[in-house]
Design a protein around this motif. Sequence first.
Motif, PDB file in Angstrom:
ATOM      1  N   LYS A  62     -20.693   4.078  24.266  1.00  0.00           N
ATOM      2  CA  LYS A  62     -21.281   3.819  25.534  1.00  0.00           C
ATOM      3  C   LYS A  62     -20.591   3.991  26.697  1.00  0.00           C
ATOM      4  O   LYS A  62     -21.133   4.625  28.222  1.00  0.00           O
ATOM      5  CB  LYS A  62     -21.374   1.998  25.909  1.00  0.00           C
ATOM      6  CG  LYS A  62     -22.264   1.929  24.475  1.00  0.00           C
ATOM      7  CD  LYS A  62     -22.481   0.235  24.449  1.00  0.00           C
ATOM      8  CE  LYS A  62     -23.416  -0.483  23.396  1.00  0.00           C
ATOM      9  NZ  LYS A  62     -23.489  -1.960  23.915  1.00  0.00           N
ATOM     10  N   LYS A  64     -21.965   6.842  29.427  1.00  0.00           N
ATOM     11  CA  LYS A  64     -22.085   6.205  30.822  1.00  0.00           C
ATOM     12  C   LYS A  64     -21.993   6.609  32.190  1.00  0.00           C
ATOM     13  O   LYS A  64     -22.701   7.794  32.595  1.00  0.00           O
ATOM     14  CB  LYS A  64     -21.634   4.567  31.060  1.00  0.00           C
ATOM     15  CG  LYS A  64     -21.680   4.228  32.738  1.00  0.00           C
ATOM     16  CD  LYS A  64     -23.138   3.347  32.780  1.00  0.00           C
ATOM     17  CE  LYS A  64     -22.806   2.535  34.445  1.00  0.00           C
ATOM     18  NZ  LYS A  64     -23.632   2.232  35.060  1.00  0.00           N
ATOM     19  N   ASN A 100     -20.237  -1.917  36.879  1.00  0.00           N
ATOM     20  CA  ASN A 100     -20.854  -3.720  37.750  1.00  0.00           C
ATOM     21  C   ASN A 100     -20.018  -4.353  36.412  1.00  0.00           C
ATOM     22  O   ASN A 100     -19.262  -4.126  35.976  1.00  0.00           O
ATOM     23  CB  ASN A 100     -21.814  -4.184  37.911  1.00  0.00           C
ATOM     24  CG  ASN A 100     -22.386  -4.327  36.513  1.00  0.00           C
ATOM     25  OD1 ASN A 100     -22.293  -4.014  35.454  1.00  0.00           O
ATOM     26  ND2 ASN A 100     -23.743  -3.762  36.837  1.00  0.00           N
ATOM     27  N   ARG A 101     -19.573  -5.982  36.719  1.00  0.00           N
ATOM     28  CA  ARG A 101     -19.104  -6.699  35.620  1.00  0.00           C
ATOM     29  C   ARG A 101     -19.990  -6.451  34.092  1.00  0.00           C
ATOM     30  O   ARG A 101     -18.698  -6.393  33.287  1.00  0.00           O
ATOM     31  CB  ARG A 101     -19.442  -8.275  36.786  1.00  0.00           C
ATOM     32  CG  ARG A 101     -20.383  -8.547  36.006  1.00  0.00           C
ATOM     33  CD  ARG A 101     -20.664 -10.314  36.399  1.00  0.00           C
ATOM     34  NE  ARG A 101     -21.857 -10.531  36.515  1.00  0.00           N
ATOM     35  CZ  ARG A 101     -22.364 -11.960  36.412  1.00  0.00           C
ATOM     36  NH1 ARG A 101     -21.403 -12.809  36.917  1.00  0.00           N
ATOM     37  NH2 ARG A 101     -23.549 -11.932  36.309  1.00  0.00           N
ATOM     38  N   GLU A 102     -20.773  -5.894  34.104  1.00  0.00           N
ATOM     39  CA  GLU A 102     -21.105  -5.992  32.066  1.00  0.00           C
ATOM     40  C   GLU A 102     -20.929  -5.259  32.453  1.00  0.00           C
ATOM     41  O   GLU A 102     -20.616  -4.570  30.781  1.00  0.00           O
ATOM     42  CB  GLU A 102     -22.497  -5.899  32.423  1.00  0.00           C
ATOM     43  CG  GLU A 102     -22.661  -4.684  32.778  1.00  0.00           C
ATOM     44  CD  GLU A 102     -25.006  -4.319  32.591  1.00  0.00           C
ATOM     45  OE1 GLU A 102     -25.790  -3.742  31.944  1.00  0.00           O
ATOM     46  OE2 GLU A 102     -25.432  -5.562  32.832  1.00  0.00           O
ATOM     47  N   HIS A 103     -19.940  -4.102  32.676  1.00  0.00           N
ATOM     48  CA  HIS A 103     -19.375  -2.621  32.028  1.00  0.00           C
ATOM     49  C   HIS A 103     -17.868  -2.527  32.186  1.00  0.00           C
ATOM     50  O   HIS A 103     -16.765  -2.082  31.645  1.00  0.00           O
ATOM     51  CB  HIS A 103     -19.595  -1.185  32.892  1.00  0.00           C
ATOM     52  CG  HIS A 103     -20.933  -0.882  32.873  1.00  0.00           C
ATOM     53  ND1 HIS A 103     -21.480  -1.628  34.720  1.00  0.00           N
ATOM     54  CD2 HIS A 103     -22.023  -1.116  32.165  1.00  0.00           C
ATOM     55  CE1 HIS A 103     -22.867  -1.005  34.143  1.00  0.00           C
ATOM     56  NE2 HIS A 103     -23.099  -0.880  33.043  1.00  0.00           N
ATOM     57  N   GLN A 125     -13.389  -8.371  38.211  1.00  0.00           N
ATOM     58  CA  GLN A 125     -13.284  -9.614  37.381  1.00  0.00           C
ATOM     59  C   GLN A 125     -13.130 -10.882  38.098  1.00  0.00           C
ATOM     60  O   GLN A 125     -13.346 -11.728  37.714  1.00  0.00           O
ATOM     61  CB  GLN A 125     -11.602  -9.437  35.676  1.00  0.00           C
ATOM     62  CG  GLN A 125     -12.639  -8.559  34.722  1.00  0.00           C
ATOM     63  CD  GLN A 125     -11.520  -8.354  33.923  1.00  0.00           C
ATOM     64  OE1 GLN A 125     -10.177  -7.946  34.108  1.00  0.00           O
ATOM     65  NE2 GLN A 125     -11.601  -8.010  32.932  1.00  0.00           N
ATOM     66  N   PRO A 138     -16.951 -11.117  40.636  1.00  0.00           N
ATOM     67  CA  PRO A 138     -18.293 -10.639  40.075  1.00  0.00           C
ATOM     68  C   PRO A 138     -19.594 -10.212  40.986  1.00  0.00           C
ATOM     69  O   PRO A 138     -19.922  -9.104  40.527  1.00  0.00           O
ATOM     70  CB  PRO A 138     -18.870 -11.264  39.125  1.00  0.00           C
ATOM     71  CG  PRO A 138     -18.190 -12.637  39.078  1.00  0.00           C
ATOM     72  CD  PRO A 138     -17.402 -12.410  40.208  1.00  0.00           C
ATOM     73  N   TYR A 181     -19.178  -3.881  43.698  1.00  0.00           N
ATOM     74  CA  TYR A 181     -19.450  -2.986  41.912  1.00  0.00           C
ATOM     75  C   TYR A 181     -18.883  -1.756  42.158  1.00  0.00           C
ATOM     76  O   TYR A 181     -18.049  -1.908  43.956  1.00  0.00           O
ATOM     77  CB  TYR A 181     -20.580  -3.416  41.454  1.00  0.00           C
ATOM     78  CG  TYR A 181     -21.746  -3.006  43.092  1.00  0.00           C
ATOM     79  CD1 TYR A 181     -22.199  -1.644  42.899  1.00  0.00           C
ATOM     80  CD2 TYR A 181     -21.925  -3.808  43.397  1.00  0.00           C
ATOM     81  CE1 TYR A 181     -22.636  -1.449  44.692  1.00  0.00           C
ATOM     82  CE2 TYR A 181     -23.119  -3.619  45.005  1.00  0.00           C
ATOM     83  CZ  TYR A 181     -23.015  -2.157  45.052  1.00  0.00           C
ATOM     84  OH  TYR A 181     -23.948  -2.286  46.431  1.00  0.00           O
TER      85      TYR A 181
END
Length: 141
Positions: A66, A70, A83-86, A120, A123, A126
Amino acid sequence: MPGKVKFFKLSKRFVDEKDAPAEVEQLKYYALAIGHHIGIVDCLSPVMTMEEKDYLEWISKFPPGKVRRKLEGLTKWGEIEINREHVALLVSTLSQAFPSFLPEEKEWANCLLKLLHSIQKEPAIYVVVRLSEENSDYCRQ
């Protein structure tokens, strides 16, 4: 013509006052708090720049998956957002690939890790990665 890959970090955010009438003052602060981008201007600060060919060589050392897909998306779209999900997956992938990096690539990885740690902690932050033709080299936090 070969391009430059530039990393930018969200440095501040504000509401464009002309787009927000006085009667929606509370809505303006609510929008800032939840991070919606309608009527909000994001100010991005440059953090790191490298040659496109160096970027592609660097990310080719990442294990398939992934994160690599990306980051390879930059060549297709010209811009990607981190962003925070990555964060968790990127930190893990960078740690896994770190021993294979050349010294300059290790500097880039450390710079990216600092950015990920910023995300982290906060949040709402980005990172935007853009492909451009402009010439400048730097890494600052």
